[in-house]
Design a protein around this motif. Structure first.
Motif, mmCIF file in Angstrom:
data_model
loop_
_atom_site.group_PDB
_atom_site.id
_atom_site.type_symbol
_atom_site.label_atom_id
_atom_site.label_comp_id
_atom_site.label_asym_id
_atom_site.label_seq_id
_atom_site.Cartn_x
_atom_site.Cartn_y
_atom_site.Cartn_z
ATOM 1 N N ALA A 3 0.875 -1.018 0.003
ATOM 2 C CA ALA A 3 0.133 0.067 -0.142
ATOM 3 C C ALA A 3 0.657 1.360 -0.176
ATOM 4 N N PHE A 4 1.883 1.089 0.854
ATOM 5 C CA PHE A 4 2.753 2.339 0.868
ATOM 6 C C PHE A 4 3.530 2.755 -0.460
ATOM 7 N N TRP A 5 3.756 1.559 -1.321
ATOM 8 C CA TRP A 5 4.460 1.868 -2.451
ATOM 9 C C TRP A 5 3.567 2.551 -3.636
ATOM 10 N N ILE A 6 2.077 1.914 -3.633
ATOM 11 C CA ILE A 6 1.399 2.316 -4.495
ATOM 12 C C ILE A 6 0.781 3.836 -4.132
ATOM 13 N N ILE A 7 0.579 4.079 -3.032
ATOM 14 C CA ILE A 7 0.149 5.402 -2.752
ATOM 15 C C ILE A 7 1.494 6.585 -2.649
ATOM 16 N N LEU A 8 2.393 6.009 -2.452
ATOM 17 C CA LEU A 8 4.010 7.154 -2.802
ATOM 18 C C LEU A 8 3.930 7.317 -4.244
ATOM 19 N N THR A 9 3.648 6.081 -5.225
ATOM 20 C CA THR A 9 3.806 6.374 -6.596
ATOM 21 C C THR A 9 2.644 7.488 -6.976
ATOM 22 N N GLY A 10 1.414 7.038 -6.549
ATOM 23 C CA GLY A 10 0.367 8.208 -6.814
ATOM 24 C C GLY A 10 0.657 9.510 -6.501
ATOM 25 N N ALA A 11 1.065 9.576 -5.225
ATOM 26 C CA ALA A 11 1.380 11.075 -4.683
ATOM 27 C C ALA A 11 2.507 11.564 -5.755
ATOM 28 N N LEU A 12 3.631 10.930 -6.089
ATOM 29 C CA LEU A 12 4.776 11.536 -6.808
ATOM 30 C C LEU A 12 4.072 11.809 -8.122
ATOM 31 N N VAL A 13 3.154 11.209 -8.754
ATOM 32 C CA VAL A 13 2.538 11.396 -10.093
ATOM 33 C C VAL A 13 1.633 12.817 -9.926
#
Length: 292
Positions: A3-13
């Motif tokens: 979940a952390f990696w997915i949320i972080l990716t979404g936030a970066l984009v």
């Protein structure tokens, strides 16, 4: 951890696309991201024909080059042919997309080659797209490093070019009178947009990139008329949307990108309705004096 990696990716984009999207909103060029998503097809085909492989690097280079060409043609048609920006966007992306289809049918008809299979990613796959060193050490998801680098480039670009970007977005004529090249800063902005969209397509998919490029900046635009506040609100909204969108998808067992895009639309709708209610209430409580 997934979940952390997915949320972080979404936030970066979301933050990267949103910051650039603020300037696109002000320049009335919001749909340029959608145009780039279609216009990159011939670049993908040419990259495949030159490299003979569908590896990520040549595909991104080909797509990025075509994205820059698309932004150049859009501005060229807008200035030289006196077309409205939306018309220039429509002509450019349909023309380049059609060329890509012809190239595929002629040179790569037996190859599984299009945007969906070589460029448009799925954010749910980010945790398994790992960066492994030659020694076998796993450094984490590869998209995180790429998107972090792109975000840093965009932040530095806005930081050092803030004055020029602001002037050329709000008042190009005044900027030209001050000796600022509006064409140069336009192409620099379009280059940043092309870099961001193409690098993000591979990680999260086209629908989410376009949603983040337009949604948070448009929402922030309704909330403030100060550019710095607009940038800050956009970045904050992008992070919130990534978190809420992921957990909404988890709860519904639905598409993560789809849920993030839906939350983006709901944020815009909520602010829009609030603003309309606020304006209506102001008119009712403070009516304008009658004139003879």
């Amino acid at each position: 951890m997934i979940a952390f990696w997915i949320i972080l990716t979404g936030a970066l984009v979301a933050v990267t696309c949103g910051l650039l999207g603020c300037f696109l909103i002000l320049r009335k060029m919001s749909m340029v991201g959608d145009a780039i998503s279609h216009a990159v097809l011939p670049g993908i085909v040419i990259a495949f024909l030159l490299s003979g492989s569908r590896e990520t690097l040549p595909m991104l280079l080909g797509a990025g080059a075509t994205g820059l060409l698309a932004t150049f043609l859009i501005e060229y048609f807008h200035r030289r042919a006196n077309l409205q920006t939306d018309a220039a966007i429509g002509v450019t992306f349909t023309f380049l997309f059609a060329i890509g289809i012809i190239l595929i049918s002629v040179f790569a008809g037996k190859i599984d080659l299009d945007q969906d299979c070589v460029l448009y990613g799925e954010i749910a796959y980010v945790p398994i797209d790992l960066w492994v060193t030659p020694g076998g050490t796993i450094l984490g998801p590869r998209p995180i490093y790429i998107l972090s680098a792109v975000l840093l480039i965009v932040i530095l670009f806005i930081k050092f070019g803030y004055k020029e970007l602001k002037l050329t977005s709000f008042d190009p004529a005044f900027a030209s009178a001050l000796g600022i090249s509006t064409a140069l800063w336009h192409y620099l902005l379009m280059a940043a947009v092309s870099l961001t969209t193409v690098s993000s397509f591979e990680s999260v998919g086209a629908i989410l990139v376009i949603a983040f490029l337009i949604g948070p900046p448009a929402t922030a635009y309704l909330m403030t008329h100060d550019l710095k506040q607009m940038l800050a609100i956009t970045a904050a909204l992008g992070i919130v949307i990534s978190v809420v969108g992921y957990w909404m998808a988890y709860w519904l067992n639905a598409s993560i990108a789809g849920c993030m895009a839906v939350i983006t639309g709901l944020c815009f709708a909520t602010v829009f309705v609030y603003q309309r209610i606020r304006v209506t209430h102001k008119r009712l409580t403070h009516p304008e004096p009658a004139t003879d």
